[in-house]
Design a protein around this motif. Structure first.
Motif, PDB file in Angstrom:
ATOM      1  N   GLN A 222       0.834  -1.201   0.000  1.00  0.00           N
ATOM      2  CA  GLN A 222       0.000   0.000   0.000  1.00  0.00           C
ATOM      3  C   GLN A 222       0.871   1.253   0.000  1.00  0.00           C
ATOM      4  OE1 GLN A 222      -3.649  -0.343   0.293  1.00  0.00           O
ATOM      5  NE2 GLN A 222      -3.518   1.737  -0.515  1.00  0.00           N
ATOM      6  N   GLU A 223       1.928   1.253   0.802  1.00  0.00           N
ATOM      7  CA  GLU A 223       2.796   2.416   0.925  1.00  0.00           C
ATOM      8  C   GLU A 223       3.759   2.555  -0.246  1.00  0.00           C
ATOM      9  OE1 GLU A 223       6.431   3.977   3.852  1.00  0.00           O
ATOM     10  OE2 GLU A 223       4.989   2.481   4.581  1.00  0.00           O
ATOM     11  N   ASN A 224       4.396   1.470  -0.630  1.00  0.00           N
ATOM     12  CA  ASN A 224       5.526   1.547  -1.552  1.00  0.00           C
ATOM     13  C   ASN A 224       5.177   1.269  -3.005  1.00  0.00           C
ATOM     14  OD1 ASN A 224       8.024   1.914   0.288  1.00  0.00           O
ATOM     15  ND2 ASN A 224       6.825   0.303   1.287  1.00  0.00           N
ATOM     16  N   ILE A 225       3.964   0.759  -3.245  1.00  0.00           N
ATOM     17  CA  ILE A 225       3.523   0.556  -4.632  1.00  0.00           C
ATOM     18  C   ILE A 225       2.333   1.456  -4.918  1.00  0.00           C
ATOM     19  CG2 ILE A 225       2.703  -1.092  -6.339  1.00  0.00           C
ATOM     20  CD1 ILE A 225       4.268  -3.255  -4.821  1.00  0.00           C
ATOM     21  N   PHE A 226       1.203   1.207  -4.281  1.00  0.00           N
ATOM     22  CA  PHE A 226       0.028   2.044  -4.533  1.00  0.00           C
ATOM     23  C   PHE A 226       0.314   3.506  -4.195  1.00  0.00           C
ATOM     24  CE2 PHE A 226      -2.885  -1.839  -3.488  1.00  0.00           C
ATOM     25  CZ  PHE A 226      -2.476  -2.464  -4.653  1.00  0.00           C
ATOM     26  N   GLY A 227       0.956   3.726  -3.059  1.00  0.00           N
ATOM     27  CA  GLY A 227       1.251   5.105  -2.650  1.00  0.00           C
ATOM     28  C   GLY A 227       2.180   5.813  -3.606  1.00  0.00           C
ATOM     29  N   ARG A 228       3.269   5.187  -3.970  1.00  0.00           N
ATOM     30  CA  ARG A 228       4.235   5.808  -4.879  1.00  0.00           C
ATOM     31  C   ARG A 228       3.639   6.078  -6.253  1.00  0.00           C
ATOM     32  NH1 ARG A 228      10.139   2.910  -4.419  1.00  0.00           N
ATOM     33  NH2 ARG A 228      10.263   2.747  -2.134  1.00  0.00           N
ATOM     34  N   CYS A 229       2.759   5.208  -6.683  1.00  0.00           N
ATOM     35  CA  CYS A 229       2.185   5.331  -8.023  1.00  0.00           C
ATOM     36  C   CYS A 229       1.010   6.303  -8.085  1.00  0.00           C
ATOM     37  CB  CYS A 229       1.719   3.966  -8.524  1.00  0.00           C
ATOM     38  SG  CYS A 229       3.026   2.740  -8.727  1.00  0.00           S
ATOM     39  N   GLY A 230       0.544   6.776  -6.941  1.00  0.00           N
ATOM     40  CA  GLY A 230      -0.636   7.633  -6.932  1.00  0.00           C
ATOM     41  C   GLY A 230      -1.917   6.868  -7.170  1.00  0.00           C
ATOM     42  N   MET A 231      -1.936   5.577  -6.804  1.00  0.00           N
ATOM     43  CA  MET A 231      -3.099   4.724  -7.013  1.00  0.00           C
ATOM     44  C   MET A 231      -4.057   4.898  -5.830  1.00  0.00           C
ATOM     45  SD  MET A 231      -0.936   1.432  -8.420  1.00  0.00           S
ATOM     46  CE  MET A 231      -2.343   0.330  -8.659  1.00  0.00           C
ATOM     47  N   THR A 232      -4.712   6.049  -5.789  1.00  0.00           N
ATOM     48  CA  THR A 232      -5.528   6.409  -4.631  1.00  0.00           C
ATOM     49  C   THR A 232      -6.812   5.596  -4.517  1.00  0.00           C
ATOM     50  OG1 THR A 232      -6.550   8.185  -5.921  1.00  0.00           O
ATOM     51  CG2 THR A 232      -4.618   8.758  -4.575  1.00  0.00           C
ATOM     52  N   GLY A 233      -7.235   4.951  -5.603  1.00  0.00           N
ATOM     53  CA  GLY A 233      -8.451   4.142  -5.567  1.00  0.00           C
ATOM     54  C   GLY A 233      -8.180   2.668  -5.374  1.00  0.00           C
ATOM     55  N   SER A 234      -6.923   2.309  -5.081  1.00  0.00           N
ATOM     56  CA  SER A 234      -6.527   0.905  -4.979  1.00  0.00           C
ATOM     57  C   SER A 234      -6.123   0.558  -3.559  1.00  0.00           C
ATOM     58  CB  SER A 234      -5.364   0.622  -5.938  1.00  0.00           C
ATOM     59  OG  SER A 234      -5.738   0.923  -7.273  1.00  0.00           O
ATOM     60  N   ALA A 235      -6.389  -0.682  -3.150  1.00  0.00           N
ATOM     61  CA  ALA A 235      -6.090  -1.101  -1.780  1.00  0.00           C
ATOM     62  C   ALA A 235      -6.290  -2.603  -1.663  1.00  0.00           C
ATOM     63  CB  ALA A 235      -6.991  -0.376  -0.781  1.00  0.00           C
ATOM     64  N   PHE A 236      -5.870  -3.138  -0.528  1.00  0.00           N
ATOM     65  CA  PHE A 236      -6.193  -4.511  -0.160  1.00  0.00           C
ATOM     66  C   PHE A 236      -7.388  -4.441   0.784  1.00  0.00           C
ATOM     67  CE2 PHE A 236      -1.811  -4.669  -1.493  1.00  0.00           C
ATOM     68  CZ  PHE A 236      -1.797  -5.798  -2.304  1.00  0.00           C
ATOM     69  N   HIS A 237      -8.559  -4.368   0.186  1.00  0.00           N
ATOM     70  CA  HIS A 237      -9.765  -4.169   0.976  1.00  0.00           C
ATOM     71  C   HIS A 237     -10.122  -5.422   1.763  1.00  0.00           C
ATOM     72  CE1 HIS A 237     -10.498  -0.273  -0.640  1.00  0.00           C
ATOM     73  NE2 HIS A 237     -10.799  -0.678  -1.863  1.00  0.00           N
ATOM     74  N   THR A 238     -10.736  -5.219   2.915  1.00  0.00           N
ATOM     75  CA  THR A 238     -11.287  -6.315   3.700  1.00  0.00           C
ATOM     76  C   THR A 238     -12.735  -6.562   3.277  1.00  0.00           C
ATOM     77  OG1 THR A 238     -12.047  -4.807   5.416  1.00  0.00           O
ATOM     78  CG2 THR A 238      -9.818  -5.723   5.662  1.00  0.00           C
ATOM     79  N   ARG A 239     -13.275  -7.706   3.708  1.00  0.00           N
ATOM     80  CA  ARG A 239     -14.659  -8.025   3.335  1.00  0.00           C
ATOM     81  C   ARG A 239     -15.651  -6.978   3.839  1.00  0.00           C
ATOM     82  NH1 ARG A 239     -14.856 -13.041   4.889  1.00  0.00           N
ATOM     83  NH2 ARG A 239     -15.876 -12.728   6.892  1.00  0.00           N
ATOM     84  N   PRO A 240     -15.519  -6.460   5.061  1.00  0.00           N
ATOM     85  CA  PRO A 240     -16.453  -5.392   5.476  1.00  0.00           C
ATOM     86  C   PRO A 240     -16.408  -4.183   4.547  1.00  0.00           C
ATOM     87  CG  PRO A 240     -15.355  -6.303   7.392  1.00  0.00           C
ATOM     88  CD  PRO A 240     -14.681  -6.916   6.194  1.00  0.00           C
TER      89      PRO A 240
END
Length: 411
Positions: A228-246
């Motif tokens: 989340q920090e070093n790939i999504f964050g660096r790339c500006g992927m603000t809509g991406s994450a490892f979401h949980t089921r809730p």
């Protein structure tokens, strides 16, 4: 269920990856039936664009026809040199709440998220924190001696570990991140060396799970937090994450997976955890049963975010360029003009390299392709069964390269 997506790097053209900037503009021509309307980006409508890629072109019409037939629900996006040429959205992200799919919807990636794990490892290698020649035992304890001493990180990333992982418990419903982590850590520890390291392995969970655990051991963070920090964050992927089921259940920006049952009906898999897929290749599976995707796998992303990832991969943001070339370089011959790179297949199509990754689960289809020679990125994200992902990506390649679907070899 992973279609071959493909790659290659010409050293002189690697600098051209920097043109793969993400743009938030939606390009569209006259709206087709069922498509979410967009607006045209006039700078992306130059004469150099293949007609088949443009709004109203052959690819646009093909996807619209699939949607009209009920065979596509999701988003397709074509980007050229950082500008959106085509963006179409069809179907519902959440049928119960009446929420439609749109360009900002995040979709489950399945195996299309696996290359993020390879990127994480290469970031640490780039820093000198590990070496690709390190064996499993260099960083992790508790593995069988033959695995600990013989299997290297390179073997794992290239899918040549010689390991076999036990079948997963696809019926288990997880209730926390900690439970997921504990299960998959123990699962990959049960792997057995069934062939000499350097032997091509077929979909071994250890090839993805063990590198993720090495990332955790070296970085001191969970794989999810590191990525989340070093790939999504660096790339500006603000809509991406490892979401949980809730989060999957409550966030209107996350698409629900619609799984087809044996009687032909479709159910919302994340709301119907008691249901499982009847299809042999994913028999009994339901992606909603996982509280969070296992370390090294999956995640959620929007189509524009995957274009942002392509840009960051090419301009040195997420990996220095030599390390990006190492990530995507062809290493293992598959068949025809298809090869294995690190956690992704690569292919020569129409005289150019193409690379990327596809993935699927019940109610989940995802694919992203990068065309480094010409500055194109293609994304397909879907949330229903019956979506012909390999056929769609073949049409995408045809529209961009002019090659007939299937050109460039199998694999």
């Amino acid at each position: 269920m992973d279609p071959d997506s493909v790659r290659g790097v010409d050293r002189r053209r690697l600098l051209g990856w920097g043109g793969l900037a993400a743009a938030g503009v939606v390009a569209a021509g006259a709206p087709l039936v069922g498509a979410r309307p967009g607006r045209a980006d006039p700078d992306s409508a130059g004469s150099e664009l293949p007609p088949a890629t443009r709004p109203g072109g052959a690819y646009d019409q093909y996807v619209a026809k699939l949607a009209a037939e009920g065979r596509f629900s999701g988003v397709v996006l074509l980007s050229h040199r950082g500008r959106t040429v085509l963006s179409r959205s069809y179907g519902m992200a959440d049928r119960e709440k009446g929420i439609r799919n749109h360009e900002g919807t995040a979709f489950s990636l399945g195996s299309a998220g696996k290359p993020f794990g390879a990127v994480a490892v290469l970031q640490l290698a780039q820093q000198g924190a590990l070496s690709l020649s390190d064996t499993v035992g260099t960083h992790l304890k508790g593995y069988a001696e033959d695995i600990a001493e013989q299997v290297t990180i390179h073997h794992l990333l290239s899918g040549t570990s010689g390991l076999k992982t036990p079948d997963e418990d696809v019926q288990r419903i997880f209730q926390s991140r900690e439970e997921v982590h504990e299960y998959y850590e123990q699962w990959v520890r049960q792997s057995e060396l069934v062939a000499a390291p350097g032997t091509r392995t077929s979909h071994s969970g250890a090839d993805v799970g063990i590198p993720a655990l090495i990332v955790e051991a070296v970085s001191g963070k969970t794989y999810w937090d590191y990525a989340q920090e070093n790939i999504f964050g660096r790339c500006g992927m603000t809509g991406s994450a490892f979401h949980t089921r809730p989060k999957w259940l409550t966030d209107e920006h996350v698409a629900h997976p619609y799984m087809t049952l044996a009687d032909g009906s479709q159910v919302d898999a994340v709301r119907q955890l008691d249901k499982g897929s009847p299809y042999p290749d994913v028999l009994g599976r339901n992606p909603g049963r996982s509280f969070i995707d296992s370390p090294g796998d999956g995640g959620f992303a929007t189509a524009p975010d995957l274009v942002r990832f392509a840009r960051a991969l090419g301009d040195g943001t997420v990996l220095h360029r030599p390390w990006a070339e190492l990530l995507t370089g062809a290493k293992i011959p598959h068949s025809g003009s298809s090869f294995g790179a690190y956690d992704m297949p690569v292919r020569i199509v129409g005289g150019q390299w193409v690379f990327g990754r596809g993935g699927g689960n019940p109610g989940v289809s995802a694919n992203w392709n990068i065309y480094p020679y010409t500055g194109w990125v293609g994304v397909v994200l879907g949330n229903c069964d019956g979506l012909p992902l390999q056929e769609i990506t073949g049409r995408e390649m045809q529209a961009i390269t002019g090659a007939s679907p299937g050109d460039g070899g199998g694999g």
